[in-house]
Write an enzyme that holds these catalytic residues in place. Structure first.
Site, short mmCIF file in Angstrom:
data_model
loop_
_atom_site.label_atom_id
_atom_site.label_comp_id
_atom_site.label_asym_id
_atom_site.label_seq_id
_atom_site.Cartn_x
_atom_site.Cartn_y
_atom_site.Cartn_z
N CYS A 79 -50.03 44.62 -23.60
CA CYS A 79 -49.39 45.78 -22.95
C CYS A 79 -47.94 45.97 -23.39
CB CYS A 79 -49.51 45.69 -21.44
SG CYS A 79 -48.92 44.16 -20.68
N ASP A 259 -48.84 54.17 -18.94
CA ASP A 259 -49.48 52.89 -18.66
C ASP A 259 -50.43 52.56 -19.81
OD1 ASP A 259 -50.87 50.70 -17.68
OD2 ASP A 259 -51.19 51.56 -15.69
N HIS A 261 -52.60 50.20 -19.94
CA HIS A 261 -53.73 49.40 -19.48
C HIS A 261 -55.03 50.20 -19.39
CE1 HIS A 261 -50.11 47.24 -18.11
NE2 HIS A 261 -50.83 46.17 -18.38
#
Length: 367
Positions: A79, A259, A261
């Site tokens: 990430c 994000d 993810h």
């Protein structure tokens, strides 16, 4: 291109992305990388700006990193590496296409496609997850191990030196101090044609900071907000505990972020001639904004700025002094023309320091 035509080009993406709460309908200002918007009047423009940014996420089924027994996905560990990619990609977009450039599903501009290809998940791409993970070994991070903001900044600094096509210098400001003379030495060289002039190498400035112990100290919130006001803003690499995020703006007391993810299949944009290539391109663009309260941010961050010209850098220095340092009881960081005398290490010592100290420990663990 007229606004009506541009809006039609974005319609398919923006309508599909519509979420009544993605952009608060308020007159309160919303900032994205140096641009101010009034949400209630500029909702579509905000969505266009957001969807035009490159969004890098976990990928799967790519050529193994580290040999045949290596990693074929970065899910659970990549990430922060992806956040680093997003910052560098935005710097390249700003350099070659401009801050106001907008993407659409129809975009086939070669400058844009060539930038994307530099980050694709293969061994040849200079800023692929492969290159970042392998370079991380030199920073004490094994392949598959989490990075912190400091580590990814140092890795990117090394990688840009190996790509002759990327005309960008990266400076990582250590110990919460931006040293002007070091940056000038990095970015300015006498012109080979006219020695009375100088050439400026575009600068990506990354400032790793620790803004608290286990949580962010509220005293720093106002300073963080001001960073998003500067036209040189490239956002903030950071996250929440155990999860890296790329912050691109704010509204009120909420930060706006990408994000990484989400796990998507690896692929290539090619020339966007096939449906598969177009779908890969679409997958590099986040369709709506995400928000969280600033007090929920992890205290380990890296504030990022891009200065295309020497004038941009001079302007940034003035803004930092006038808006970040003078008014604040506890500034985010300091700025100095020369390296402070109390600094003992020389440049060689600094480059050899273990940069995975307080700012990287226990911050972005494998999920």
């Amino acid at each position: 291109m007229c606004n009506a035509t541009r809006d039609i080009m974005f319609e398919a993406v923006l309508d599909a992305a519509h979420d009544p709460d993605d952009i608060p309908q308020t007159t309160e200002p919303l900032w994205i990388l140096g641009k101010r918007y009034t949400p209630i009047n500029e909702t579509n423009s905000i969505r266009q700006d957001i969807v035009s940014k490159l969004w890098f996420t976990y990928r799967k089924d790519f050529v193994a990193i580290g040999g045949s027994d290596g990693k074929t996905t970065d899910k659970g560990w990549g990430c922060m590496l992806r956040c680093g990619q997003m910052v560098l990609a935005q710097a390249l977009i700003n350099l070659h296409l401009g801050r106001d450039w907008l993407w659409s599903p129809m975009t086939k501009e070669m400058t844009y496609l060539n930038i994307v290809k530099k980050f694709e998940d293969n061994r040849k791409a200079p800023f692929a997850i492969h290159q970042i993970a392998n370079m991380g070994v030199s920073e004490g991070k094994q392949i598959g191990q989490w990075f912190g903001p400091n580590t990814v900044a140092q890795v990117l600094k090394k990688l840009v030196k190996h790509d002759d096509d990327v005309n960008i210098a990266i400076h990582v400001a250590m110990d919460n101090v931006v040293v002007i003379s070091e940056i000038r030495h990095l970015c300015i060289s006498p012109s080979a044609i006219d020695y009375s002039k100088t050439d400026w190498k575009p600068l990506l400035l990354i400032i790793p900071l620790r803004l608290g112990l286990s949580e962010i100290n509220p005293i720093y919130i106002n300073g963080l907000k001001k960073c998003f006001h500067f036209k040189q803003s490239l956002g903030v690499i950071g996250g929440r505990p155990n999860s890296a995020l790329y912050f691109i703006g704010y509204i009120g007391n909420e930060v706006i972020y990408f994000d990484p993810h989400t796990t998507q299949k690896a692929g290539s944009v090619g020339y966007k001639d096939t449906l598969e290539e177009r779908e890969v391109d679409y997958s590099y663009h986040c369709k709506h904004a995400l928000r969280m309260n600033m007090t929920s941010m992890d205290p380990s961050v890296a504030v990022c700025f891009f200065c295309k010209t020497e004038a941009d850098f001079n302007d940034l220095c003035e803004k930092i002094k006038e808006q970040l340092i003078k008014p604040e009881k506890q500034p985010l960081f300091e700025i100095s023309f020369e390296k402070p005398q109390e600094w003992q290490p020389n440049k060689e010592d600094l480059s050899a320091l273990d940069l995975s100290d307080h700012s990287d420990q226990d911050e972005f663990e494998i999920l």
